[in-house]
Design a protein around this motif. Structure first.
Motif, PDB file in Angstrom:
ATOM      1  N   SER A 413     -13.644 -12.977  -2.652  1.00  0.00           N
ATOM      2  CA  SER A 413     -12.245 -12.578  -2.674  1.00  0.00           C
ATOM      3  C   SER A 413     -12.178 -11.076  -2.924  1.00  0.00           C
ATOM      4  O   SER A 413     -13.107 -10.485  -3.466  1.00  0.00           O
ATOM      5  CB  SER A 413     -11.460 -13.345  -3.745  1.00  0.00           C
ATOM      6  OG  SER A 413     -11.902 -12.999  -5.037  1.00  0.00           O
ATOM      7  N   LEU A 414     -11.076 -10.484  -2.512  1.00  0.00           N
ATOM      8  CA  LEU A 414     -10.864  -9.042  -2.674  1.00  0.00           C
ATOM      9  C   LEU A 414      -9.420  -8.838  -3.151  1.00  0.00           C
ATOM     10  O   LEU A 414      -8.526  -8.489  -2.377  1.00  0.00           O
ATOM     11  CB  LEU A 414     -11.122  -8.319  -1.358  1.00  0.00           C
ATOM     12  CG  LEU A 414     -11.018  -6.787  -1.359  1.00  0.00           C
ATOM     13  CD1 LEU A 414     -11.921  -6.171  -2.421  1.00  0.00           C
ATOM     14  CD2 LEU A 414     -11.366  -6.232   0.021  1.00  0.00           C
ATOM     15  N   PRO A 415      -9.172  -9.070  -4.455  1.00  0.00           N
ATOM     16  CA  PRO A 415      -7.808  -8.965  -4.976  1.00  0.00           C
ATOM     17  C   PRO A 415      -7.396  -7.505  -5.150  1.00  0.00           C
ATOM     18  O   PRO A 415      -8.099  -6.715  -5.773  1.00  0.00           O
ATOM     19  CB  PRO A 415      -7.904  -9.675  -6.332  1.00  0.00           C
ATOM     20  CG  PRO A 415      -9.333  -9.509  -6.753  1.00  0.00           C
ATOM     21  CD  PRO A 415     -10.138  -9.489  -5.487  1.00  0.00           C
ATOM     22  N   VAL A 416      -6.250  -7.163  -4.569  1.00  0.00           N
ATOM     23  CA  VAL A 416      -5.760  -5.784  -4.649  1.00  0.00           C
ATOM     24  C   VAL A 416      -4.265  -5.769  -4.948  1.00  0.00           C
ATOM     25  O   VAL A 416      -3.545  -6.738  -4.682  1.00  0.00           O
ATOM     26  CB  VAL A 416      -6.012  -5.002  -3.340  1.00  0.00           C
ATOM     27  CG1 VAL A 416      -7.475  -4.971  -2.981  1.00  0.00           C
ATOM     28  CG2 VAL A 416      -5.184  -5.563  -2.194  1.00  0.00           C
ATOM     29  N   GLN A 417      -3.821  -4.657  -5.494  1.00  0.00           N
ATOM     30  CA  GLN A 417      -2.401  -4.363  -5.596  1.00  0.00           C
ATOM     31  C   GLN A 417      -2.082  -3.360  -4.498  1.00  0.00           C
ATOM     32  O   GLN A 417      -2.785  -2.367  -4.324  1.00  0.00           O
ATOM     33  CB  GLN A 417      -2.044  -3.776  -6.966  1.00  0.00           C
ATOM     34  CG  GLN A 417      -0.558  -3.495  -7.134  1.00  0.00           C
ATOM     35  CD  GLN A 417      -0.198  -3.162  -8.569  1.00  0.00           C
ATOM     36  OE1 GLN A 417      -1.081  -3.008  -9.414  1.00  0.00           O
ATOM     37  NE2 GLN A 417       1.093  -3.064  -8.845  1.00  0.00           N
ATOM     38  N   TYR A 418      -1.011  -3.624  -3.756  1.00  0.00           N
ATOM     39  CA  TYR A 418      -0.682  -2.762  -2.626  1.00  0.00           C
ATOM     40  C   TYR A 418       0.652  -2.070  -2.836  1.00  0.00           C
ATOM     41  O   TYR A 418       1.503  -2.497  -3.615  1.00  0.00           O
ATOM     42  CB  TYR A 418      -0.643  -3.571  -1.328  1.00  0.00           C
ATOM     43  CG  TYR A 418       0.519  -4.539  -1.218  1.00  0.00           C
ATOM     44  CD1 TYR A 418       1.801  -4.111  -0.872  1.00  0.00           C
ATOM     45  CD2 TYR A 418       0.315  -5.901  -1.448  1.00  0.00           C
ATOM     46  CE1 TYR A 418       2.857  -4.991  -0.768  1.00  0.00           C
ATOM     47  CE2 TYR A 418       1.373  -6.797  -1.352  1.00  0.00           C
ATOM     48  CZ  TYR A 418       2.638  -6.332  -1.015  1.00  0.00           C
ATOM     49  OH  TYR A 418       3.683  -7.214  -0.935  1.00  0.00           O
ATOM     50  N   GLU A 419       0.817  -0.985  -2.083  1.00  0.00           N
ATOM     51  CA  GLU A 419       2.108  -0.316  -1.947  1.00  0.00           C
ATOM     52  C   GLU A 419       2.286   0.016  -0.481  1.00  0.00           C
ATOM     53  O   GLU A 419       1.400   0.630   0.137  1.00  0.00           O
ATOM     54  CB  GLU A 419       2.174   0.955  -2.788  1.00  0.00           C
ATOM     55  CG  GLU A 419       3.508   1.684  -2.680  1.00  0.00           C
ATOM     56  CD  GLU A 419       3.584   2.911  -3.582  1.00  0.00           C
ATOM     57  OE1 GLU A 419       4.459   3.756  -3.344  1.00  0.00           O
ATOM     58  OE2 GLU A 419       2.744   3.014  -4.501  1.00  0.00           O
ATOM     59  N   LEU A 420       3.408  -0.411   0.088  1.00  0.00           N
ATOM     60  CA  LEU A 420       3.665  -0.156   1.495  1.00  0.00           C
ATOM     61  C   LEU A 420       3.844   1.337   1.743  1.00  0.00           C
ATOM     62  O   LEU A 420       4.353   2.068   0.886  1.00  0.00           O
ATOM     63  CB  LEU A 420       4.907  -0.901   1.954  1.00  0.00           C
ATOM     64  CG  LEU A 420       4.750  -2.418   2.137  1.00  0.00           C
ATOM     65  CD1 LEU A 420       6.104  -3.065   2.309  1.00  0.00           C
ATOM     66  CD2 LEU A 420       3.850  -2.721   3.322  1.00  0.00           C
TER      67      LEU A 420
END
Length: 468
Positions: A413-420
């Motif tokens: 898995s590659l859990p990330v927090q994103y911002e558009l």
């Protein structure tokens, strides 16, 4: 260092040697340490236990390359040349057997291999050529599928959120592309995609999924024989018309499995490299630079860490041992890339990586779909970093969970927090859409219009909701 030698005339054999298990907890967490320990003890070739079966593991770069090139013509991939298997000394329930016993191009030799590879080359050429209409359509389909997956990940979540880029992006995208290549009609490819996941996961429903998968591919093959289209199966049949429906279905399964799994792992590994690297790759993304980033990742973390067996047809020297005819040699690309003779000439902080790596194989069995896979990965990465202005790991890089298997190594898995990115509009939440039929859709491979993917979108939305 103590030198170990085993000669065919000395009465010893691989099966009588003391071997140590390869797939240990150490291997799961730090395989490079296992390679280093084996190299220090045995040299560039080591006897190991692979899930209860003794095999040789080639660790040295020059040894792996020698076997891959097979310039003497003695290294066979045919299972019939593996003595222990032919004599019934490999358990029928050995976990790797199902993957090895599917008789397709990977396990061919001689004239059959050359003829099949020539047909594959012709069938893939239109898709791998960016100037060809099929190549342009494929690249459009990859970009469209990438954007659809990003839409599903971000719908209803505002400008920021949490996602698993392996499960929700890297894994489904290549199989959606394979769906395009195969030319499925009326959404049938969606069912095949889901069943391929079940087979790759080797879970309790994998046997039933494999049966459905082969049946679907046989049905597809028969349809393409009756009515060819502008797709990979039709092109393969045109280049090799002697293929039967059964033979074609096995070749298509190889394409689905290898392209889907191998490319998905490479996408995930590349995303992690771009996010965590100190080389400034994130700030200087361009299609030219990105191809070099993908090349570098394939060297540092090759998706297929170990290649399938080769058996010598005559007794032969490899490393510090003499390998008896018919004994299996497992080729570790990952270990070869850690060989000081190879790795010592590489600079870890260089953006431009060596093209001498073995992630795509070499010699008679070298990967024919290298350009296709690289295209999928580069477009996937480009679309991701175009749509998002920020992607940050939610775990320390050294705590990311790796999925190790006898063949593959990639992120679980590659859990990330994103911002558009600025100007990107968050996708509408599911409730605002007029039911599942208006979910993002992918075009039929024959250009026959839009095909809804309700099963896939429901599955991916369940992952999204579970991660928020």
């Amino acid at each position: 260092m103590e030198v170990h030698r085993l000669t065919a005339s000395g009465g010893g054999s691989l099966e009588t040697m003391a071997v140590e298990p390869l797939l240990t907890r150490d291997y799961d967490s730090r395989p490079s340490l296992v390679y280093e320990r084996l190299r220090a003890k045995y040299g560039p070739v080591a006897p190991v236990d692979l899930l209860g079966v003794p095999v040789w593991l080639a660790l040295g770069y020059s040894q792996v390359l020698e076997v891959l090139r097979n310039q003497r013509g003695i290294w066979s991939k045919r299972l019939s040349d593996w003595t222990a298997l032919a004599e019934g000394r490999v358990p029928r329930d050995w976990p790797l057997l199902p993957a090895l016993e599917v008789n397709h191009v990977i396990f061919q030799e001689g004239d059959r291999l050359r003829s099949l590879r020539a047909a594959y080359y012709e069938a893939l050429k239109p898709f791998q050529d960016a100037a060809h209409p099929q190549g342009r359509q494929l690249r459009d389909a990859i970009s469209r599928s990438a954007d659809e997956l990003i839409d599903v990940m971000t719908e209803g979540g505002g400008r920021t959120g949490l996602v698993d880029l392996c499960a929700q992006y890297a894994r489904p995208l290549p199989l959606m592309v394979v769906d395009h290549l195969l030319g499925f009609q009326s959404g049938r490819g969606d069912e095949v995609l889901m069943d391929m996941w079940r087979v790759l996961d080797a879970g309790p429903d994998s046997a039933a999924a494999l049966e459905r998968l082969l049946a679907a591919l046989s049905e597809l093959g028969a349809a393409k024989m009756a009515r060819p289209g502008d797709d990979f199966p039709s092109y393969l049949l045109a280049a090799y018309p002697e293929l039967t429906v059964d033979e074609l279905s096995r070749e298509l399964m190889m394409l689905v499995g290898v392209t889907g799994d191998h490319t998905g792992v490479l996408i995930g590994n590349t995303i992690a490299e771009v996010i965590t690297a100190d080389s400034g790759a994130r700030d200087s993304l361009s299609m030219g630079m990105l191809r070099e980033t993908v090349n570098r990742v394939a060297m540092v973390n090759p998706p297929m860490a170990n290649l399938t067996f080769r058996c010598p047809t005559v007794d032969t020297r490899l490393g510090d041992f003499t390998i008896a005819a018919g004994e299996p040699v497992f080729l570790s690309v990952a270990a070869a890339h850690h060989d000081p003779a190879f790795a010592g000439s590489m600079h870890s902080d260089s953006v431009i990586s060596s093209r001498a790596h073995l992630a795509w194989g070499a010699g008679p069995h070298e990967c024919l779909g290298r350009e296709l896979a690289t295209t999928i990965v580069t477009i996937a990465i480009s679309r991701l970093f175009t749509r998002f202005s920020s992607l940050a790991l939610t775990l320390p890089a050294d705590q990311l969970p790796w999925r190790s298997s006898p063949l593959m190594r990639g992120l679980r898995s590659l859990p990330v927090q994103y911002e558009l990115a600025e100007g990107a509009v968050p996708a509408a939440p599911p409730a605002s859409r007029p039911a599942e039929a208006s979910a993002p859709s992918a075009p039929a491979a024959d250009g026959g219009g839009e095909t809804a993917r309700p099963s896939l979108w429901r599955f991916l939305r369940s992952l999204r909701r579970g991660g928020r």
